[in-house]
Design a protein around this motif. Structure first.
Motif, PDB file in Angstrom:
ATOM      1  N   TRP A   1       0.827  -1.202   0.000  1.00  0.00           N
ATOM      2  CA  TRP A   1       0.000   0.000   0.000  1.00  0.00           C
ATOM      3  C   TRP A   1       0.861   1.253   0.000  1.00  0.00           C
ATOM      4  O   TRP A   1       1.916   1.299   0.620  1.00  0.00           O
ATOM      5  CB  TRP A   1      -0.925   0.008   1.206  1.00  0.00           C
ATOM      6  N   ARG A   2       0.391   2.262  -0.692  1.00  0.00           N
ATOM      7  CA  ARG A   2       1.011   3.587  -0.687  1.00  0.00           C
ATOM      8  C   ARG A   2      -0.020   4.602  -0.237  1.00  0.00           C
ATOM      9  O   ARG A   2      -1.191   4.533  -0.624  1.00  0.00           O
ATOM     10  CB  ARG A   2       1.475   3.993  -2.097  1.00  0.00           C
ATOM     11  N   ASP A   3       0.417   5.542   0.560  1.00  0.00           N
ATOM     12  CA  ASP A   3      -0.454   6.675   0.863  1.00  0.00           C
ATOM     13  C   ASP A   3      -0.737   7.429  -0.425  1.00  0.00           C
ATOM     14  O   ASP A   3       0.170   7.629  -1.252  1.00  0.00           O
ATOM     15  CB  ASP A   3       0.214   7.620   1.859  1.00  0.00           C
ATOM     16  N   ALA A   4      -1.986   7.849  -0.604  1.00  0.00           N
ATOM     17  CA  ALA A   4      -2.325   8.608  -1.810  1.00  0.00           C
ATOM     18  C   ALA A   4      -1.497   9.882  -1.914  1.00  0.00           C
ATOM     19  O   ALA A   4      -1.232  10.378  -3.013  1.00  0.00           O
ATOM     20  CB  ALA A   4      -3.808   8.940  -1.811  1.00  0.00           C
ATOM     21  N   ALA A   5      -1.067  10.394  -0.771  1.00  0.00           N
ATOM     22  CA  ALA A   5      -0.276  11.630  -0.758  1.00  0.00           C
ATOM     23  C   ALA A   5       1.096  11.452  -1.388  1.00  0.00           C
ATOM     24  O   ALA A   5       1.796  12.444  -1.648  1.00  0.00           O
ATOM     25  CB  ALA A   5      -0.122  12.144   0.676  1.00  0.00           C
ATOM     26  N   THR A   6       1.514  10.193  -1.655  1.00  0.00           N
ATOM     27  CA  THR A   6       2.828   9.961  -2.260  1.00  0.00           C
ATOM     28  C   THR A   6       2.748   9.919  -3.785  1.00  0.00           C
ATOM     29  O   THR A   6       3.676   9.415  -4.446  1.00  0.00           O
ATOM     30  CB  THR A   6       3.434   8.650  -1.749  1.00  0.00           C
ATOM     31  N   ALA A   7       1.669  10.414  -4.368  1.00  0.00           N
ATOM     32  CA  ALA A   7       1.540  10.427  -5.828  1.00  0.00           C
ATOM     33  C   ALA A   7       2.795  10.997  -6.469  1.00  0.00           C
ATOM     34  O   ALA A   7       3.371  11.985  -5.987  1.00  0.00           O
ATOM     35  CB  ALA A   7       0.316  11.230  -6.241  1.00  0.00           C
ATOM     36  N   ASP A   8       3.218  10.382  -7.561  1.00  0.00           N
ATOM     37  CA  ASP A   8       4.438  10.842  -8.225  1.00  0.00           C
ATOM     38  C   ASP A   8       4.219  12.141  -8.976  1.00  0.00           C
ATOM     39  O   ASP A   8       5.154  12.935  -9.118  1.00  0.00           O
ATOM     40  CB  ASP A   8       4.918   9.754  -9.191  1.00  0.00           C
ATOM     41  N   ARG A   9       2.995  12.370  -9.426  1.00  0.00           N
ATOM     42  CA  ARG A   9       2.659  13.622 -10.112  1.00  0.00           C
ATOM     43  C   ARG A   9       1.185  13.909  -9.901  1.00  0.00           C
ATOM     44  O   ARG A   9       0.402  12.991  -9.639  1.00  0.00           O
ATOM     45  CB  ARG A   9       2.939  13.523 -11.632  1.00  0.00           C
ATOM     46  N   GLN A  10       0.810  15.150 -10.033  1.00  0.00           N
ATOM     47  CA  GLN A  10      -0.607  15.489 -10.015  1.00  0.00           C
ATOM     48  C   GLN A  10      -0.840  16.748 -10.829  1.00  0.00           C
ATOM     49  O   GLN A  10       0.064  17.573 -11.014  1.00  0.00           O
ATOM     50  CB  GLN A  10      -1.126  15.664  -8.597  1.00  0.00           C
ATOM     51  N   SER A  11      -2.069  16.869 -11.335  1.00  0.00           N
ATOM     52  CA  SER A  11      -2.443  18.049 -12.102  1.00  0.00           C
ATOM     53  C   SER A  11      -3.687  18.663 -11.491  1.00  0.00           C
ATOM     54  O   SER A  11      -4.415  18.017 -10.743  1.00  0.00           O
ATOM     55  CB  SER A  11      -2.712  17.670 -13.564  1.00  0.00           C
ATOM     56  N   SER A  12      -3.930  19.922 -11.794  1.00  0.00           N
ATOM     57  CA  SER A  12      -5.105  20.628 -11.288  1.00  0.00           C
ATOM     58  C   SER A  12      -5.919  21.144 -12.463  1.00  0.00           C
ATOM     59  O   SER A  12      -5.497  21.064 -13.625  1.00  0.00           O
ATOM     60  CB  SER A  12      -4.677  21.791 -10.389  1.00  0.00           C
ATOM     61  N   ALA A  13      -7.093  21.677 -12.153  1.00  0.00           N
ATOM     62  CA  ALA A  13      -7.968  22.260 -13.168  1.00  0.00           C
ATOM     63  C   ALA A  13      -8.541  23.544 -12.591  1.00  0.00           C
ATOM     64  O   ALA A  13      -9.506  23.512 -11.827  1.00  0.00           O
ATOM     65  CB  ALA A  13      -9.068  21.294 -13.561  1.00  0.00           C
ATOM     66  N   GLY A  14      -7.943  24.651 -12.930  1.00  0.00           N
ATOM     67  CA  GLY A  14      -8.358  25.911 -12.312  1.00  0.00           C
ATOM     68  C   GLY A  14      -8.064  25.871 -10.825  1.00  0.00           C
ATOM     69  O   GLY A  14      -6.953  25.538 -10.400  1.00  0.00           O
ATOM     70  N   SER A  15      -9.084  26.157 -10.019  1.00  0.00           N
ATOM     71  CA  SER A  15      -8.907  26.116  -8.564  1.00  0.00           C
ATOM     72  C   SER A  15      -9.071  24.722  -8.001  1.00  0.00           C
ATOM     73  O   SER A  15      -8.813  24.494  -6.821  1.00  0.00           O
ATOM     74  CB  SER A  15      -9.911  27.059  -7.886  1.00  0.00           C
ATOM     75  N   ALA A  16      -9.521  23.774  -8.824  1.00  0.00           N
ATOM     76  CA  ALA A  16      -9.770  22.414  -8.343  1.00  0.00           C
ATOM     77  C   ALA A  16      -8.493  21.588  -8.387  1.00  0.00           C
ATOM     78  O   ALA A  16      -7.742  21.615  -9.372  1.00  0.00           O
ATOM     79  CB  ALA A  16     -10.842  21.747  -9.186  1.00  0.00           C
ATOM     80  N   GLN A  17      -8.256  20.858  -7.308  1.00  0.00           N
ATOM     81  CA  GLN A  17      -7.071  20.012  -7.250  1.00  0.00           C
ATOM     82  C   GLN A  17      -7.225  18.978  -6.136  1.00  0.00           C
ATOM     83  O   GLN A  17      -8.067  19.112  -5.256  1.00  0.00           O
ATOM     84  CB  GLN A  17      -5.828  20.855  -6.989  1.00  0.00           C
ATOM     85  N   TRP A  18      -6.391  17.961  -6.213  1.00  0.00           N
ATOM     86  CA  TRP A  18      -6.282  17.002  -5.114  1.00  0.00           C
ATOM     87  C   TRP A  18      -5.361  17.619  -4.068  1.00  0.00           C
ATOM     88  O   TRP A  18      -4.222  17.972  -4.360  1.00  0.00           O
ATOM     89  CB  TRP A  18      -5.712  15.677  -5.605  1.00  0.00           C
ATOM     90  N   SER A  19      -5.864  17.734  -2.836  1.00  0.00           N
ATOM     91  CA  SER A  19      -5.105  18.402  -1.781  1.00  0.00           C
ATOM     92  C   SER A  19      -4.854  17.456  -0.623  1.00  0.00           C
ATOM     93  O   SER A  19      -5.753  16.709  -0.211  1.00  0.00           O
ATOM     94  CB  SER A  19      -5.868  19.635  -1.265  1.00  0.00           C
TER      95      SER A  19
END
Length: 838
Positions: A686-704
């Motif tokens: 298992w990996r914590d979701a917070a360890t994502a190797d990359r992430q993108s956003s859309a305007g003000s929306a994002q994974w935080s």
């Protein structure tokens, strides 16, 4: 609440309020208190005397009562009591002036003259300003003016000053000592607060049978012999110091009903508290003592006249006081609505008639002194399906949405419901007595979860009423404190701000040297409490853990206890009681309970049986000693009978037991390998979701990353959690998390652990789109999120106890080599804690 510093000098005090929770003024520098005054500071206490408090003789009784508390607070801090005057004293050039806009000629005059900045306050709800005013009256050189937009605004301003000089809201309820000051001065010009974000903010004293009620009856108020006016006076004061305004009183059968004691409602008015009632107390009437033998069934279809008469009596008795009137009907106490009718059309028709009759009584018997009659409808448990089936609730009645009793809000308003003039609110649990298992002993609910769910409610227009179930108040002090700040200013804490809040709380209630260690301890306490609350632990859970996970948890529980002991040893003597009540005791319960179940796990696997049995006996003795200490020694026995023991039910395995202790097990259960967040296919981890190797956003929306949220302690939430955060499953521009992994040839599987949140409202879903590399995405719905199940359903019963729900995603035909798993946002409200990859 804001951070406070201390300062010195005698001054006239004016309170002003402005935009939601944020200090703002055109008049200059924000006020703070200091003990080392500069030349231009306003002295409140010069080492000998305290500035007198001027308050008009015709001031509202609730404001006058709070002003008297302020004099006592000055005594606690300085040893000198501030005098209250109805006329300005000529022998003091500095005063504290208290008044309410529109009700005080001097305050209105200062505002009209431009000396008092009331911008953003006048005509608003519960706002206040504290401002230094020069020459407010001929014989006064300077004054600290405390002015509110209404009676509670003024009261909040008064208690804000109390906190500034060093009296925490928890000085009585948690025995936080008040440090003596040699001088008190005000530096700066003005401080404004309000109006609050949520209009009605409060808590529900509930399931009080084993804590607050026996304490009140046997220790605090034995003359009354129950929870009565003396106890409620302390509750009301705490609420006002926390800037709360709305109470659902204790209502179990063991308690004297609030409404049966006329002094209770009178006292609430004298404090300025809005009293309401729970979802099963229509028209403020607690039906727990309804006698079906003499009064007939509690069924409006069969016994309308008797029920209508008791509601009419209550409306006449309570109609003069400020209240929020709960409408609708449920069964006796917390039982379902009685039948007949048995069919949904019949239930809707009957509930519609009930609402009509109740509103006619309100129109007939309730005053408009406090404005339009505040009313709410709470679709809790069996009432929610009636509402969703088409019940029409009058437009001006507030819809109070409910959680699933474990902190996850079942639904919020749809776009049409958001147009209603009555708005919406939320009823949310910090404590719960019910299935699948109660949690009423300690408060291990992370502030981060409270923020994630209640801020989501705020973003989706639930802003009129926020009510939390706090059980016995103790030991839920930290949760209550966080809630009070969040409800006052929902947009204040960034992404929950759990760590910053805990540090502020520790700094405000303990010495600065202890603040950081306490903060770190509490962060770990809430993480482990999210993995499993002590009350929700059982042998089946412990046996479901992998050996590696069990070893890690055993280490973590012991480390928590070791850290707590180190902090406890260093806490100053006068703060040890407060520390134990709010921090030490809950941490020891969690650590000891966790170690007990880890030891029992080893016994069931025939590992070091004698040593582990001895360990359990030692830990059990420690827990019993901690409970005995809480009830007999802390604060000299002040809290005797408030802390229940290890056993509160006859059957330790039943839903109403304190904890499902392993010594209550009859036979070892089979291990449920799906009960652990650490089970995954062979060769996967298992990996914590917070360890994502990359992430993108859309305007003000994002994974935080929300620090403190989820079993990982850093779950990823899609923010904002409102209706704007919606995308199609093929929209490659949606906020995306990417995880690199190396696969092998053949079919594989990935897993996602979601927090067990619900879709925003019926008709929506809670999904993400999952793809590998550039392959077409598949839609993955968070299990149990569609609202079809309550907390006892086959999916959610496990989810609410474990703090996650697992979705497994097949990955057929995977090839050997490097790959990227992508998780794209689709629906608002999704929260991901961990993932398992091939």
């Amino acid at each position: 609440m804001p951070l406070f510093q201390s300062r010195t000098r005698v001054v006239c005090l004016v309170l002003i309020f402005t935009v939601v929770g944020s200090p703002f003024s055109l008049f200059g520098k924000q006020l703070v208190v200091t003990e080392v005054p500069a030349a231009n500071n306003l002295i409140l206490f010069d080492g000998k005397g305290v500035a007198p408090i001027f308050i008009d003789a015709n001031t509202n009784a609730a404001v006058l009562r709070a002003a008297n508390d302020l004099t006592e607070d000055f005594t606690r801090v300085t040893g000198v009591k501030a005098e209250i005057e109805n006329q300005i004293s000529s022998n003091s050039k500095v005063h504290i002036i208290i008044g309410t806009l529109g009700q005080n000629k001097l305050i209105d005059q200062l505002s009209a003259q431009g000396k008092l900045d009331t911008s953003g306050i006048s005509g608003q709800w519960e706002g206040y300003v504290l401002q230094i005013v020069t020459n407010p009256l001929p014989d006064v050189d300077r004054a600290l003016v405390i002015a509110g937009s209404d009676r509670r605004g003024t009261i909040y301003g008064i208690y804000h000053l109390s906190e500034m000089i060093g009296v925490t809201p928890w000085y009585w309820w948690a025995d936080v000592p008040v440090a003596k000051k040699k001088m008190l001065a005000l530096d700066g010009d003005i401080l404004k607060q309000g109006p609050p974000g949520v209009k009605y903010r409060g808590f529900f004293i509930n399931d009080e049978d084993w804590g607050l009620q026996p304490w009140a009856a046997k220790t605090f108020d034995p003359q009354f012999g129950n929870i009565g006016p003396k106890t409620y006076a302390k509750v009301f004061e705490l609420m006002l110091r926390l800037r709360l305004n709305y109470l659902w009183p204790a209502m179990h059968g063991c308690s004297t009903s609030f409404g049966s004691v006329p002094e209770n409602a009178e006292l609430a008015d004298k404090f300025g508290i809005v009293v309401g009632a729970s979802h099963c107390e229509p028209m403020l009437y607690n039906n727990i003592h309804w006698d079906g033998h003499t009064q007939g069934p509690w069924n409006y279809a069969l016994n309308r006249d008797a029920i209508h008469n008791i509601w009419e009596e209550t409306a006449k008795a309570r109609g003069q006081y400020e209240a929020v009137w709960t409408l609708g009907i449920r069964g006796i106490h917390d039982a379902p609505m009685e039948q007949p009718p048995n069919d949904m059309p019949g239930k809707i028709q009957l509930m519609s008639q009930i609402l009509k009759d109740q509103r006619e009584l309100l129109d007939q018997d309730v005053t408009r002194q406090w404005g339009p009659i505040a009313q709410c409808f709470i679709p809790y448990k069996e009432v929610l399906p009636i509402y969703d089936a088409g019940l029409k609730v009058p437009d001006d009645v507030t819809l109070v949405w409910v959680d699933d009793n474990f902190g996850y809000i079942r639904r919020l308003s749809n776009p049409e419901e958001r147009k209603r003039s009555g708005g919406a609110g939320v009823y949310w649990h910090l404590s719960y007595y019910g299935r699948p298992h109660s949690y009423t002993w300690i408060n291990a609910t992370a502030p981060a979860l409270m923020w994630e769910e209640l801020h989501k409610a705020w973003e989706n227009e639930a802003r009129q009423i926020w009510m939390i179930n706090v059980g016995d108040i103790k030991p839920a002090e930290i949760g209550i404190d966080y809630f009070s700040r969040l409800a006052w200013n929902p947009d204040g804490p960034s992404l929950g701000g759990q760590r910053a809040f805990l540090n502020d709380f520790a700094t405000s209630n303990f010495d600065k040297q202890s603040a950081q260690p306490i903060t770190d301890l509490l962060m770990e306490f809430y993480r482990l409490g999210t993995v499993h609350k002590p009350e929700l632990m059982d042998r089946a859970w412990a046996l479901s853990l992998t050996p590696e996970r069990a070893t890690q948890l055993e280490h973590d529980y012991q480390a928590l206890l070791d850290r707590e002991k180190s902090i406890a040893d260093a806490i100053p003597m006068d703060s040890k009681d407060a520390y134990t009540e709010m921090i030490g005791f809950p941490a020891r319960v969690l650590g000891d309970a966790g170690l007990i179940f880890m030891a029992d796990r080893q016994i069931q696997e025939a590992s070091d049986i004698t040593a582990n049995e001895n360990k359990i006996a030692q830990l059990r003795n420690d827990l019993e000693a901690q409970i005995e200490n809480y009830n007999t020694k802390i604060a000299g026995g002040k809290w005797s009978h408030i802390m229940p023991g290890l056993v509160t039910g006859k059957d330790l395995m039943d839903w109403n037991s304190e904890v499902r202790w392993p010594w209550g097990e009859k036979t070892p259960p089979a291990a449920d390998k799906n009960a652990s967040p650490n089970q995954s296919p062979p060769g996967q981890g298992w990996r914590d979701a917070a360890t994502a190797d990359r992430q993108s956003s859309a305007g003000s929306a994002q994974w935080s990353i929300i620090e403190g949220l989820g079993p990982s302690g850093r779950a990823m939430a899609l923010e904002p959690a409102n209706l704007d955060s919606s995308w199609s499953e093929t929209d490659t521009n949606a906020p995306t998390l990417e995880f690199d992994f190396t696969g092998k040839d053949g079919d594989a599987e990935a897993s996602i652990n979601f927090l067990p949140t619900f879709r925003i409202y019926p008709g929506m879903k809670l999904r993400v789109a999952v793809s590998v590399d550039d392959h077409a995405p598949i839609l993955v719905e968070a299990p149990g999120s569609n609202g079809a199940e309550n907390e006892n359903g086959p999916i959610r019963s496990s989810a609410v106890q474990n703090g996650y729900t697992e979705a497994r995603i097949p990955l057929p035909g995977l090839t050997a080599g490097k790959h990227v798993l992508k998780i794209r946002a689709v629906d608002p409200g999704a929260v991901i804690d961990a993932i398992s990859l091939p």
